[in-house]
Design a protein around this motif. Structure first.
Motif, PDB file in Angstrom:
ATOM      1  N   GLU A   1      14.649   2.329  14.106  1.00 51.67           N
ATOM      2  CA  GLU A   1      13.735   2.226  12.960  1.00 51.67           C
ATOM      3  C   GLU A   1      12.321   2.249  13.528  1.00 51.67           C
ATOM      4  O   GLU A   1      12.129   2.035  14.733  1.00 51.67           O
ATOM      5  CB  GLU A   1      13.996   0.919  12.196  1.00 51.67           C
TER       6      GLU A   1
ATOM      7  N   HIS B   1       7.051  -0.673  13.740  1.00 55.03           N
ATOM      8  CA  HIS B   1       6.548  -1.834  12.983  1.00 55.03           C
ATOM      9  C   HIS B   1       7.713  -2.673  12.463  1.00 55.03           C
ATOM     10  O   HIS B   1       7.607  -3.889  12.379  1.00 55.03           O
ATOM     11  CB  HIS B   1       5.623  -1.401  11.834  1.00 55.03           C
ATOM     12  N   MET B   2       8.847  -2.029  12.146  1.00 55.73           N
ATOM     13  CA  MET B   2      10.032  -2.760  11.674  1.00 55.73           C
ATOM     14  C   MET B   2      10.686  -3.511  12.831  1.00 55.73           C
ATOM     15  O   MET B   2      11.100  -4.663  12.697  1.00 55.73           O
ATOM     16  CB  MET B   2      11.016  -1.786  11.013  1.00 55.73           C
TER      17      MET B   2
ATOM     18  N   TRP C   1      16.936  -0.040   5.891  1.00 53.37           N
ATOM     19  CA  TRP C   1      16.913   0.746   7.124  1.00 53.37           C
ATOM     20  C   TRP C   1      17.560   2.112   6.893  1.00 53.37           C
ATOM     21  O   TRP C   1      18.733   2.201   6.514  1.00 53.37           O
ATOM     22  CB  TRP C   1      17.699   0.033   8.227  1.00 53.37           C
TER      23      TRP C   1
ATOM     24  N   TYR D   1       8.670   2.996   3.671  1.00 53.79           N
ATOM     25  CA  TYR D   1       7.728   2.659   4.746  1.00 53.79           C
ATOM     26  C   TYR D   1       6.343   3.248   4.489  1.00 53.79           C
ATOM     27  O   TYR D   1       5.471   3.145   5.349  1.00 53.79           O
ATOM     28  CB  TYR D   1       8.252   3.182   6.088  1.00 53.79           C
TER      29      TYR D   1
ATOM     30  N   LEU E   1       2.937   1.943   5.799  1.00 42.80           N
ATOM     31  CA  LEU E   1       3.211   0.842   6.729  1.00 42.80           C
ATOM     32  C   LEU E   1       3.497   1.322   8.145  1.00 42.80           C
ATOM     33  O   LEU E   1       3.630   0.527   9.057  1.00 42.80           O
ATOM     34  CB  LEU E   1       4.405   0.023   6.221  1.00 42.80           C
ATOM     35  N   LEU E   2       3.608   2.635   8.324  1.00 40.89           N
ATOM     36  CA  LEU E   2       3.934   3.153   9.653  1.00 40.89           C
ATOM     37  C   LEU E   2       2.724   3.036  10.571  1.00 40.89           C
ATOM     38  O   LEU E   2       1.578   3.106  10.122  1.00 40.89           O
ATOM     39  CB  LEU E   2       4.374   4.615   9.554  1.00 40.89           C
TER      40      LEU E   2
ATOM     41  N   ASN F   1       2.544  -3.505  -0.627  1.00 41.14           N
ATOM     42  CA  ASN F   1       3.209  -4.575   0.092  1.00 41.14           C
ATOM     43  C   ASN F   1       2.702  -5.930  -0.380  1.00 41.14           C
ATOM     44  O   ASN F   1       3.471  -6.867  -0.554  1.00 41.14           O
ATOM     45  CB  ASN F   1       2.909  -4.394   1.587  1.00 41.14           C
TER      46      ASN F   1
ATOM     47  N   ALA G   1       7.740  -5.541   6.278  1.00 39.18           N
ATOM     48  CA  ALA G   1       7.759  -4.219   6.908  1.00 39.18           C
ATOM     49  C   ALA G   1       8.225  -3.124   5.954  1.00 39.18           C
ATOM     50  O   ALA G   1       8.351  -1.964   6.346  1.00 39.18           O
ATOM     51  CB  ALA G   1       8.655  -4.254   8.147  1.00 39.18           C
ATOM     52  N   ILE G   2       8.517  -3.479   4.702  1.00 38.24           N
ATOM     53  CA  ILE G   2       8.836  -2.469   3.684  1.00 38.24           C
ATOM     54  C   ILE G   2       7.929  -2.705   2.472  1.00 38.24           C
ATOM     55  O   ILE G   2       7.449  -3.818   2.265  1.00 38.24           O
ATOM     56  CB  ILE G   2      10.316  -2.527   3.215  1.00 38.24           C
TER      57      ILE G   2
ATOM     58  N   HIS H   1      12.237  -8.682   5.527  1.00 36.33           N
ATOM     59  CA  HIS H   1      11.757  -7.369   5.975  1.00 36.33           C
ATOM     60  C   HIS H   1      12.689  -6.242   5.536  1.00 36.33           C
ATOM     61  O   HIS H   1      12.385  -5.078   5.747  1.00 36.33           O
ATOM     62  CB  HIS H   1      11.591  -7.364   7.499  1.00 36.33           C
TER      63      HIS H   1
END
Ligand code: DAV
Length: 396
Positions: free
Chosen positions: A44, A47-48, A135, A179, A182-183, A198, A213-214, A239
């Motif tokens: 993944e 950041h995750m 995920w 994501y 957030l990447l 978020n 993270a999502i 997350h």
């Protein structure tokens, strides 16, 4: 007219045998136990991984990177042994997933494992719910590994005249947006949008705020972020679980089941099953650095329960990995002892090297502790609770 008492009530009404579970501790009759073969480190975005995995092991989380072969082989021996004990000693019906080559899953992108079914499937009453995995590498996991188990369940239910509902996850059409913003390589302006999405559901974590993270652009949840306490499910945002995921779950659950969210204070939250552990109706162990007694009591379902913090902090204990050269816990925290699985209200399965925890359960709560080896399964991301799905628990 006086109606005669119906003496021909079908078995479905009195003793369902295929799917029926509304808590974590009533006498277990049937379960799924996972399979480790071909497990890969989940790939993944960074950041995750940073949000959920122990720092020491971050470099392992890259595409197509298998877990060490000897760990996977030993994990499968541990899972087989666990299944044997459940069948032979406790007379339980055990279902096993199909062996899947995870390197080929997701059109070659790669998957993760068949060893952690708790994350992907949950039985609530007579309904089976499939997770809407956050995920990407877990998409298709249930279809690939558990299709046959689900078919068996449906077939068994039909034969037994039981009514069972299986609620499969919706397919994601087009690009997944979970994501977005957030990447790590997102442009700053994108990230601002993502942060806004978020920010709508940050959990208040004491004085600080956890940035998940999502985002909340589509439903996402892992089943392991929820536990059943009768008709109330206690869950957490994490997350991998967002508010739309919780709404989705609420919508698909049969009446009268409801979901309440526990405000946990875990910056790395992913799965609730090393944070709370109910031993029996009325007794629950919790991790005091992740949730407070006050927060638990806020939920009516725990009103008169004996709520007991683990009286020592495993984070302050010497690294077992250094002490006994056990395999690395690539994906788990030191609270993993709490990830135990109840056979019934007096009997619980605990990893054999968690002796301090096992003895505490015996001495403090009068539990019968079944000690089994599972350190190599732990290495892949969970313990007995993670590696199972309880399908039938006899109603108390
Ligand atoms: O605390 O490491 C364990 C559960 C993973 N499925 C933890 C979470």
């Amino acid at each position: 007219m006086v109606l005669k008492k119906d003496t021909t009530t079908p078995s479905t009404m009195s003793s369902p045998t295929i799917i029926s579970a509304s808590n974590e501790y009533s006498p277990l009759r049937a379960l799924i136990i996972g399979r480790a073969a071909h497990s890969l480190f989940p790939s993944e975005p960074p950041h995750m991984i940073r949000a959920t995995m122990p720092t020491l092991h971050h470099p392992e989380f890259r595409p197509h990177h298998p877990f060490p072969a000897d760990i996977v082989a030993k994990a499968d021996q541990e899972l087989d042994n666990f299944a044997r004990v459940m069948t032979e000693r406790f007379g339980l019906k055990v279902y096993r997933p199909k062996e899947v080559d995870w390197a080929k899953a997701n059109e070659g992108r790669g998957g993760y494992t068949g060893a952690m079914p708790r994350d992907g499937l949950m039985v609530v009453g007579r309904t089976v719910v499939e997770a809407c995995f956050g995920w990407g590498c877990r998409r298709g996991e249930i279809e690939l590994a558990y299709h046959d188990v689900l078919e068996d369940i449906m077939e068994g239910a039909q034969k037994a005249g039981e009514s069972v509902r299986v609620c499969r996850a919706p397919k994601i059409v087009g690009a997944d947006t979970l994501y977005d913003g957030l990447l790590d390589d997102d442009k700053p302006e994108d990230r601002k949008d993502g942060a806004k999405q978020n920010g709508t559901f940050n959990s208040q974590n004491g004085n600080q705020t956890t940035h998940w993270a999502i985002n909340n652009t589509r439903p996402a949840f892992d089943c392991a972020d929820f536990m059943r306490f009768g008709t109330v499910l206690i869950g957490q945002l994490s997350h991998v679980t967002n508010p739309k995921g919780v709404d989705y779950l609420r919508a698909v659950l049969p009446a009268p089941y409801t979901v309440e969210l526990l405000n946990t204070t875990d910056d790395h939250a992913m799965h609730i099953d090393a944070t709370i552990l109910p031993l029996r109706h009325g007794t629950l162990i919790y991790c005091p650095s992740r949730v407070t007694e006050e927060e638990l009591r806020r939920h009516e379902v725990f009103g008169d329960w004996d709520l007991r913090p683990l009286p020592w902090n495993p984070e302050e204990e010497e690294e077992e990995e250094e002490k006994d050269e056990g395999p690395p816990r690539y994906m788990c925290s030191k609270w993993l002892a709490l990830n135990a699985m109840s056979v019934d209200e007096k009997t619980i399965v605990v990893e054999e090297r968690q002796e301090r925890f096992a003895r505490w359960l015996e001495e403090e709560f009068g539990m019968e502790v079944v000690r089994l080896p599972f350190r190599h399964v732990n290495s892949l991301g969970g313990s007995f609770h993670c590696a199972t799905v309880d399908l039938v628990r006899k109603e108390l």
